[in-house]
Structures are given as structure tokens and as C-alpha cells.
Design a protein around this motif. Structure first.
Motif, PDB file in Angstrom:
ATOM      1  N   GLU A   1       3.401  11.574   6.115  1.00 51.52           N
ATOM      2  CA  GLU A   1       2.768  10.663   7.064  1.00 51.52           C
ATOM      3  C   GLU A   1       1.441  11.249   7.535  1.00 51.52           C
ATOM      4  O   GLU A   1       1.348  12.418   7.903  1.00 51.52           O
TER       5      GLU A   1
ATOM      6  N   TYR B   1       0.874  -1.179   0.000  1.00 58.53           N
ATOM      7  CA  TYR B   1       0.000   0.000   0.000  1.00 58.53           C
ATOM      8  C   TYR B   1       0.913   1.232   0.000  1.00 58.53           C
ATOM      9  O   TYR B   1       1.472   1.599   1.018  1.00 58.53           O
TER      10      TYR B   1
ATOM     11  N   ARG C   1      -2.104   7.087  -0.121  1.00 55.85           N
ATOM     12  CA  ARG C   1      -3.535   7.417  -0.135  1.00 55.85           C
ATOM     13  C   ARG C   1      -3.685   8.868  -0.563  1.00 55.85           C
ATOM     14  O   ARG C   1      -2.964   9.751  -0.098  1.00 55.85           O
TER      15      ARG C   1
ATOM     16  N   THR D   1      -1.597  12.131   9.838  1.00 58.92           N
ATOM     17  CA  THR D   1      -1.837  12.322  11.266  1.00 58.92           C
ATOM     18  C   THR D   1      -3.159  11.654  11.626  1.00 58.92           C
ATOM     19  O   THR D   1      -4.119  11.675  10.861  1.00 58.92           O
ATOM     20  N   ASN D   2      -3.197  11.036  12.790  1.00 51.78           N
ATOM     21  CA  ASN D   2      -4.389  10.324  13.253  1.00 51.78           C
ATOM     22  C   ASN D   2      -4.812   9.242  12.271  1.00 51.78           C
ATOM     23  O   ASN D   2      -6.004   9.030  12.018  1.00 51.78           O
ATOM     24  N   ALA D   3      -3.853   8.585  11.656  1.00 50.00           N
ATOM     25  CA  ALA D   3      -4.160   7.539  10.682  1.00 50.00           C
ATOM     26  C   ALA D   3      -4.803   6.336  11.370  1.00 50.00           C
ATOM     27  O   ALA D   3      -4.438   5.962  12.480  1.00 50.00           O
ATOM     28  N   LYS D   4      -5.767   5.732  10.684  1.00 54.13           N
ATOM     29  CA  LYS D   4      -6.402   4.538  11.215  1.00 54.13           C
ATOM     30  C   LYS D   4      -5.457   3.344  11.051  1.00 54.13           C
ATOM     31  O   LYS D   4      -4.646   3.294  10.132  1.00 54.13           O
ATOM     32  N   LYS D   5      -5.585   2.386  11.957  1.00 51.82           N
ATOM     33  CA  LYS D   5      -4.719   1.219  11.902  1.00 51.82           C
ATOM     34  C   LYS D   5      -4.912   0.437  10.615  1.00 51.82           C
ATOM     35  O   LYS D   5      -3.976  -0.183  10.108  1.00 51.82           O
ATOM     36  N   ASP D   6      -6.150   0.420  10.083  1.00 51.61           N
ATOM     37  CA  ASP D   6      -6.413  -0.331   8.856  1.00 51.61           C
ATOM     38  C   ASP D   6      -6.184   0.505   7.595  1.00 51.61           C
ATOM     39  O   ASP D   6      -6.433   0.038   6.493  1.00 51.61           O
ATOM     40  N   ASP D   7      -5.723   1.741   7.737  1.00 48.85           N
ATOM     41  CA  ASP D   7      -5.452   2.596   6.574  1.00 48.85           C
ATOM     42  C   ASP D   7      -4.218   3.455   6.860  1.00 48.85           C
ATOM     43  O   ASP D   7      -4.298   4.674   6.953  1.00 48.85           O
ATOM     44  N   PRO D   8      -3.058   2.836   7.010  1.00 52.42           N
ATOM     45  CA  PRO D   8      -1.879   3.546   7.524  1.00 52.42           C
ATOM     46  C   PRO D   8      -1.015   4.223   6.466  1.00 52.42           C
ATOM     47  O   PRO D   8       0.029   4.777   6.795  1.00 52.42           O
TER      48      PRO D   8
END
Length: 219
Positions: free
Chosen positions: A79, A29, A32, A81-88
């Protein structure tokens, strides 16, 4: 979604207002690309250097967009900020953003030869050509009376074909958007392609699922 010419990379569009870039061989991945509204379409240019996205406006006061991205290098990624664990994945921002007409949205996009222009089909049936370097509109034509669902080029990009909800497909000259030939059907056309080896086209379509599964109140 759209794979790169060598199938090494894949860019996807999603209703969660994000486009995503993946490496096909290992599923890596890469990045995004957040947008304000639903991402309707993604398309690679020639090679793997550039790709474009088409997104809806977030509210009625906003404008839909066509965004041009360059394939990200590590120093271009930020990077989240406050990225979700399933969308890093790290974030990638566009090089250029084209604002489309008010109260309209691009539903499909394609690059002309050598990535000189982007041609977009719209919800209102418009076909619009933009200069990819300046982001200025070059030409427009009202080719369909309803949504343009897809557009695809032939192998050498000397012709393009559109598929529309108005039950027709059109073969166009990408230089001036002149109609070369029209193909009429009895159902909405969802997809159209030009054969790379034969003088044939292939159309696919049919009724919307909601019209198939809904029974008239009089029945």
C-alpha cells in the motif's frame, strides 16, 4: 502501452515516472510501478507472467534502467503511503533492475522467445541484448546513427525489425544482432512491423512536428 497476449491486462508507460498495470475488461487499476525517471517503454513477455520497463535517468549522475517485473500477487503489493486520491493503486517493485550505459537511455525493448533475453534499442542507436535471468549483457551492436524509436519481432521471433530516426529500418537476427537487410527512407522512421502472414514489412514515420511547424528565420 502494451496489452498482454490475451488482451486481459494492460501495462502503460508515463512521463510522470510511473508504469501502471490495469485489467482491461473492467478498468481495474491493479498496481503502480514508480521509477526514478520518465518511463519510455513497457513490454510483456510471452504469456502474462513477466513484463519489463525502460526508464530514463533522473539526473545526469544517474543511470537509466531496464526493470523486470513479475505479475503481482496480492501479497507482493504494498500500500502506497501518502497516496493521492486519483492514484490510489498499491505499489509493485521489480524482481531485477538492469543499469544501462552512462549518458544513454533505452527507448524501446522486446523479449526474445521463451523470455530468455531482453533486447533494447537506445537513444544513441545501440542495440543491446541482455540475459533476462542474470541481467548480464550478452551482445551489443551500433546499428543506427541516431535514436532507435521502435523494435518489433516477427511471429516466431526469429527476426526483429528496428525503426530509427536516422531514416532507416533494419531487419536483424536476434541471436547475434547481425543485420539481415536494411531499408532506407527519406524521413525518420517511427515504427516498423513484420507481417505475420506475408513476406512484407510496414514502415511509418515522417518529420518531427517541431520541424514541420517551425519556419526558418530567413523566410
Amino acid at each position: 502501452c502494451d496489452p498482454s497476449w490475451d488482451s486481459k491486462y494492460l501495462v502503460t508507460a508515463c512521463a510522470d515516472a510511473n508504469a501502471r498495470l490495469f485489467e482491461v475488461n473492467n478498468g481495474n487499476y491493479i498496481a503502480r510501478m514508480p521509477h526514478k525517471g520518465v518511463v519510455r517503454a513497457v513490454k510483456w513477455g510471452d504469456g502474462s507472467q513477466f513484463f519489463a520497463t525502460a526508464a530514463d535517468p533522473f539526473t545526469s549522475r544517474d543511470l537509466g534502467t531496464i526493470s523486470i517485473f513479475e505479475f503481482p500477487t496480492p501479497d507482493q503489493l504494498v500500500e502506497a503511503t501518502n497516496a493521492k486520491k486519483d492514484d490510489p493503486a498499491p505499489l509493485h517493485t521489480p524482481n531485477e533492475v538492469i543499469s544501462v550505459d552512462d549518458n544513454d537511455k533505452a527507448t524501446c525493448i522486446g523479449w526474445t522467445i521463451a523470455d530468455q533475453h531482453i533486447i533494447a534499442g537506445f537513444d544513441t542507436g545501440l542495440i543491446v541484448k541482455y540475459d533476462a535471468a542474470t541481467c548480464k549483457e550478452v551482445a551489443r551492436k551500433k546499428c543506427h546513427s541516431d535514436r532507435v524509436n521502435r523494435l518489433n519481432f516477427n511471429r516466431d521471433k526469429s527476426m526483429l525489425i528496428t525503426a530509427s530516426r536516422d531514416c532507416s529500418a533494419l531487419m536483424l537476427d536476434p541471436n547475434n544482432l547481425e543485420i539481415v537487410r536494411q531499408f532506407r527512407t527519406e524521413r525518420p522512421v517511427n515504427g516498423a512491423v513484420i507481417s505475420p502472414t506475408h513476406p512484407h514489412i510496414l514502415l511509418g514515420g515522417g518529420q518531427d512536428a517541431q520541424t514541420v511547424t517551425t519556419t526558418s528565420a530567413s523566410q
